[in-house]
Structures are given as C-alpha cells and as structure tokens.
Design a protein around this motif. Structure first.
Motif, PDB file in Angstrom:
ATOM      1  N   PRO A  81     -66.105 -65.718  33.882  1.00  0.00           N
ATOM      2  CA  PRO A  81     -66.423 -66.821  34.798  1.00  0.00           C
ATOM      3  C   PRO A  81     -66.542 -66.413  36.267  1.00  0.00           C
ATOM      4  N   LEU A  82     -65.932 -65.309  36.673  1.00  0.00           N
ATOM      5  CA  LEU A  82     -66.107 -64.842  38.052  1.00  0.00           C
ATOM      6  C   LEU A  82     -67.574 -64.530  38.332  1.00  0.00           C
ATOM      7  N   ALA A  85     -69.565 -67.910  38.235  1.00  0.00           N
ATOM      8  CA  ALA A  85     -69.366 -68.694  39.454  1.00  0.00           C
ATOM      9  C   ALA A  85     -70.176 -68.125  40.610  1.00  0.00           C
ATOM     10  N   GLY A 140     -68.732 -67.534  30.297  1.00  0.00           N
ATOM     11  CA  GLY A 140     -68.654 -67.124  31.696  1.00  0.00           C
ATOM     12  C   GLY A 140     -69.433 -67.999  32.640  1.00  0.00           C
ATOM     13  N   LYS A 143     -67.676 -72.262  32.003  1.00  0.00           N
ATOM     14  CA  LYS A 143     -66.343 -72.676  32.411  1.00  0.00           C
ATOM     15  C   LYS A 143     -66.173 -72.883  33.920  1.00  0.00           C
ATOM     16  N   PRO A 144     -66.647 -71.981  34.804  1.00  0.00           N
ATOM     17  CA  PRO A 144     -66.379 -72.210  36.225  1.00  0.00           C
ATOM     18  C   PRO A 144     -67.195 -73.335  36.826  1.00  0.00           C
ATOM     19  N   SER A 472     -66.845 -73.291  42.727  1.00  0.00           N
ATOM     20  CA  SER A 472     -67.062 -72.669  41.423  1.00  0.00           C
ATOM     21  C   SER A 472     -66.238 -71.394  41.312  1.00  0.00           C
ATOM     22  N   MET A 473     -66.153 -70.661  42.425  1.00  0.00           N
ATOM     23  CA  MET A 473     -65.313 -69.465  42.436  1.00  0.00           C
ATOM     24  C   MET A 473     -63.843 -69.839  42.283  1.00  0.00           C
ATOM     25  N   ALA A 476     -63.291 -70.315  38.697  1.00  0.00           N
ATOM     26  CA  ALA A 476     -63.292 -68.997  38.064  1.00  0.00           C
ATOM     27  C   ALA A 476     -61.988 -68.261  38.335  1.00  0.00           C
ATOM     28  N   SER A 480     -59.674 -66.847  35.553  1.00  0.00           N
ATOM     29  CA  SER A 480     -59.436 -65.404  35.495  1.00  0.00           C
ATOM     30  C   SER A 480     -57.948 -65.087  35.414  1.00  0.00           C
TER      31      SER A 480
END
Length: 571
Positions: A81-82, A85, A140, A143-144, A472-473, A476, A480
């Motif tokens: 997700p990082l 995002a 990935g 999810k974010p 979004s980050m 993530a 994470s």
C-alpha cells in the motif's frame, strides 16, 4: 473588495472544489464505498483466514515454515500500500487507483481459483504463490485509497459532516468486520468440507459484484485531483533547512518568515523539530528575488506538514509489536485450535479450526456499536472530549488488551498441553486433545476488543494527523505497520527457534503437544509489555495538529484539530 491577486494554493483549490460539489459526498456516497470494502475484506479473509491450513494440509509444508510464509505474505500485502498510496496521491488519484487495483485483485482471485482446481501437485505450489502475490499488488492499490476516499466524502467545512466523519471510522471498521466474519463462517467451512475451488470461486463473485457496485456510485463521489509527488515537498523542506543551518532568530526578525499562500486555514507553527523552521526564514537573497525558490525557502505550512510526518514516526514504531500479536490470530491460534475437540455438543459436526476467528469478528460486531453509542457519550461527559477518548488513549487501551491476550493465550496453551499429557497424547498429534476448543474463546475475545480500540484508533490517527494531500500515505502507513509486524512475527519465530535449539530443544515443532507454544506466547507478552511502556512515553510527548485561520489583516485564530484538547498535547 480586495482586488489584489493572492497566490493559489492546493488548500484554496480544495475548498473551491468542496463548495462546488456539496451536492455530492456524505453518507449517500460513503455507503457505496463501505459495501465495496466489506466485499474486499470478505475475499481477503476467505484466503488469509485459512491459508495456513492449505499450506500444511494440501501443500504439505511444516507448521513453522507455513506460519512464516503466511506472515511474509501478510507483510508484503501490507507493505505494498505504500506504493499504491504514492501512485494515488501523485499521479492517478484515489478513484482511478481503486478501479485499477480492484481489477488486478479480481484477476488474482481468478488465478488463485484456477491454480487450486487445474494445477497438478507438482506445479500447484508455484502457481498458488504466484496468484497470491498478484493479490498483493491489487491489495496495494486498494487498501490505502478506499478508506481515505470514503472519508473524503465528508466535508470538514460543514459541521454536520465533520461530526459524521468522527462516527464514520467506527462504522467503517464494523463493515470490514462483517465481511471478514462472513468469510470465516461461510467460506472457510466450504474450503474445508466442500472444496477449495468452490470456496475461492465465491470470492471471485463477491469482488466482481463489489467492483460493479463501486462503478454504480461513481457519479455521487467527491474526488480530489493528484498533486504530484508528495516526497518532493518533504525533500524541499529538508534541503532548504540544511542550506540555512547557520541562520537564527535574529535573521528571522530582520526579514521575517515565509507565509506564502496562508490566507485562510493553515497549520500553526509548533516548537518541535525547530531545526526545520530555518527553511521558512527569509534572507537578503529571498527578499530581493521576485520568485520564491522552493529548494531555498519554504512556507510555514509546508514545514509544519513535514513535522506532522516526523511526529507520527515514533507512534508508528510502537504499533509494530501490536501487529506481531495480531499475526498469531491466523497462524498459531488456528493450529492450537486444530489439536482440540471441535464438535458442538454431542453432534458430529466439526468446526473448522480457522473458523474460530469468527469469535473475534463477533466481538467487534458487538463492541463497536456499544463503544460508539454508549461508551463514547459516557466518556465524553467525563473527559469533555468530543470522541470520548483521544486517539492515542484509545490506541493505548488496545495495546494493553493485546498484552492480556498473550497472557491468556499462554495460560490456555499450558492447560492444553497438561490435558494432553494426562491422557497420554503427547506423541499422538493427529488425535484431538479431549479439551473443548471453546477454552480458547477468551483469547479470541480479547483480540477482538484490542482491535476495536487499537485498529480504529490507528486508522483515525493516521488519517487525521496527516497533511491533507498525503492522507492516502497515512492509510498506507497504518497498513504498513501491520505488514512490518507480520515480518517481525516471522523474525521472532526464527529467533525463538534458534535460541531454543541452542539451549535445549526447539519450542515450535510440528507436534504442538511436544512444543512449548506457551513459552512463545509468554515471550510475546513480555515484549508487548515493554513496548506499551515505550508507547506511553511517546504518547505523552505527542503534539496534535493545530491550524490557524488568517483573516487577511494579519490576525490568526488558533484551532486544535485531532485532539480538540486544551494545549493540543499528550494522549
């Protein structure tokens, strides 16, 4: 009327978009996205909830190896997700990223179904793992963005929607738990007693229906355009501060600081990470330049955004141990239950071991409405805080409950081994220990209660305390922590195996009756207790986000956001 031209900022454009789209958004849009997430969680737990059973019973992997493979897959699923995002915030936007990633996710599920139905035993392991990691790519991107996109449907400029957003996170998590619980009850039973191909096929249908539902609501959504790489803004602050490391408060008094684009609501200046404030100080070169060099001079708002990120790093680190505890839910908790009597009453109906996770889901289903409708009003009257508990206090409560989870698990496992010894079953791992699996219920319930406090608190904290352009980050980052926690769980297993073999025999062998799983649980309880102490220290020094509104005459009104407490500091 003031005819001067003010610089246009991302915040200004965002407010304009909100004013022109107030007919969209709100619960009528968010409900579509909640249903989409419910279906995605249904699919995810239909795979992950019983994954260790497939690896050990079908692919024939040793228990410790299967547990590490499950943890690694969970970890990769939460690390990806990082990247998703970054892609959403920088280039595609959240709506397009959700659409693309959901399509990839659907493809991964289809490949997974094909791999268990058509692949020969010789090639099934390769095909199965390839399909699993296609799922992680879709996960990935999904999810974010999906939770952040749903939260974006509530406009904080409207009082009624701002209040609704506070409740949204509770009901969002309730929707995800409904999806997960349904999968654990229905899909896992189908996988164990009907067929893996049919079980995975049900997940394909659910995600396909969710994707269509998401498209049906597309005209109702509020959307935010991508802003370019968020890391560039972070790098600009660090570089500008480094270039002016010799400057001091005296220089600030001469030329002042940069408040470019600060008309309206911005982040207030804080005293933490003062070295970054040098990036805002103007010197003679800046004052004489007609155009601001972003790598030499940064506005206060941009610097404070970087400070927000730095404040969240220690909190993120202290969340990792909680994720290690949660990782046991789908691994050793499941194997523990598989060795026990799993019939209901005097019937011959056997409960799949992985289906015990439904107890955690049901706990959450009951606890979230009670928390939102009963505990929050009571706590609000006591603390004066609109949410009852601050986000950090809520998370701390969840961490404490996770310590109790591991203590309870260790005690129950010691009792299970004692019963196996009394009945001469230590070397008969395939025979059920004459102890009801319902003795494990307390650890599953405690795990659910810790989730209600910790997971929802993390989701809200990493949304609320992130810069708006980086939310979004933020999602993530929360995910994470779960992924890195899964990796840490694998690492702890490896260390425990290594150390226990040096000083005697391995604790985590395939025969759980001869293993010392209770010792392993005590290790996790001790590590969680130490981590809780560290978290309290971090939480006490945390400074919540504060904003200020400039009326154009130089007057600034301070508003505390996130904590809504006096001073804006502490848990």
């Amino acid at each position: 009327m003031d005819n001067s031209i003010a610089p246009t900022t991302v915040d200004d454009m965002s407010r304009h978009q909100n004013q022109t789209s107030r007919s969209k958004g709100g619960w009528k849009s968010a409900i579509f996205i909640i249903f989409v997430e419910t279906a995605e969680r249904f699919a995810y737990y239909g795979v992950s909830g019983n994954l260790i059973t497939y690896l050990t019973n079908v692919l024939g992997q040793p228990t410790a190896t299967a547990a590490k493979n499950v943890n690694v897959w969970h970890g990769v699923s939460a690390i990806f997700p990082l990247f998703g995002a970054f892609l959403a915030d920088s280039y595609l936007g959240r709506f397009n990223t959700i659409l693309l990633s959901s399509t990839i996710y659907l493809l991964g599920l289809a490949l997974l179904t094909v791999s268990v139905v058509t692949a020969s035993l010789k090639h099934s392991q390769t095909a199965f793992f390839a399909a699993l990691y296609v799922l992680t790519v879709g996960e990935g991107g999904h999810k974010p963005c999906v939770q952040t996109f749903a939260a974006d449907q509530f406009d904080e400029e409207l009082p009624e929607e701002k209040e609704a957003k506070s409740s949204f996170f509770n009901w969002w998590y309730l929707g995800t738990v409904i999806g997960a619980t349904t999968a654990i009850v229905v899909v896992i039973y189908v996988e164990d007693y009907v067929g893996w191909g049919i079980g995975f096929g049900m997940l394909v249908v659910a995600v396909a229906a969710a994707l269509l539902l998401f498209l049906v609501g597309s005209r109702r959504y509020r959307r935010q355009a991508p802003i370019g790489s968020p890391f560039t803004r972070v790098a600009q602050v660090i570089v500008a501060a480094a270039k002016k490391w010799r400057m001091s408060g005296r220089d600030e008094a001469v030329y002042g600081v940069c408040y470019e684009g600060s008309r309206g609501q911005t982040l207030a200046r804080t005293d933490q990470f003062r070295f970054l404030d040098k990036a805002t100080i103007m010197d003679e070169a800046d004052a004489s330049s007609k155009v601001r060099d972003p790598w030499r001079l940064c506005p206060v708002n941009q610097v404070e955004e970087v400070k927000l990120l730095l404040r969240l790093v220690p909190v993120w680190l202290t969340c990792l141990m909680f994720s290690v505890v949660i990782a046991q839910l789908g691994t050793y908790f499941t194997k523990q239950g598989s060795t026990m009597r799993r019939t209901i009453g005097s019937s011959n109906f056997h409960i799949p071991a992985a289906s015990l996770q439904v107890c955690t889901g049901l706990t959450i289903l009951l606890a979230v409405p009670i928390y939102d409708r009963i505990l929050v009003p009571v706590a609000r009257n006591i603390t004066g805080h609109p949410s009852g508990l601050t986000m950090l206090r809520r998370m701390g409560t969840g961490m404490f409950l996770s310590v109790l989870t591991m203590v309870t698990s260790a005690l129950m496992e010691a009792q299970r081994v004692r019963v196996a010894r009394e009945h001469g079953l230590l070397d008969e791992p395939k025979l059920a220990v004459p102890m009801s699996v319902w003795w494990l219920l307390p650890q599953y319930i405690l795990c659910g209660l810790s989730d209600v406090f910790m997971i929802v608190g993390m989701q809200e904290l990493f949304y609320d305390q992130m810069p708006e352009e980086l939310r979004s980050m933020g999602a993530a980052a929360y995910l994470s922590s779960l992924g890195v926690g899964s990796f840490l769980s694998s690492a702890v297993i490896s260390v425990v195996q290594r150390m226990s073999s040096i000083f005697g025999k391995e604790w985590l062998v395939d025969n759980l009756n001869r293993a010392r799983l209770d010792y392993f649980y005590w290790v996790l309880a001790g590590l969680s207790g130490v981590n809780l102490i560290g978290y309290v220290l971090v939480a006490n020094s945390f400074v919540y986000k504060t904003s200020e509104r400039c009326n154009g005459d130089g007057d600034r009104e301070i508003e505390i956001r996130g904590s809504e407490m006096e001073g804006g500091e502490g848990p």
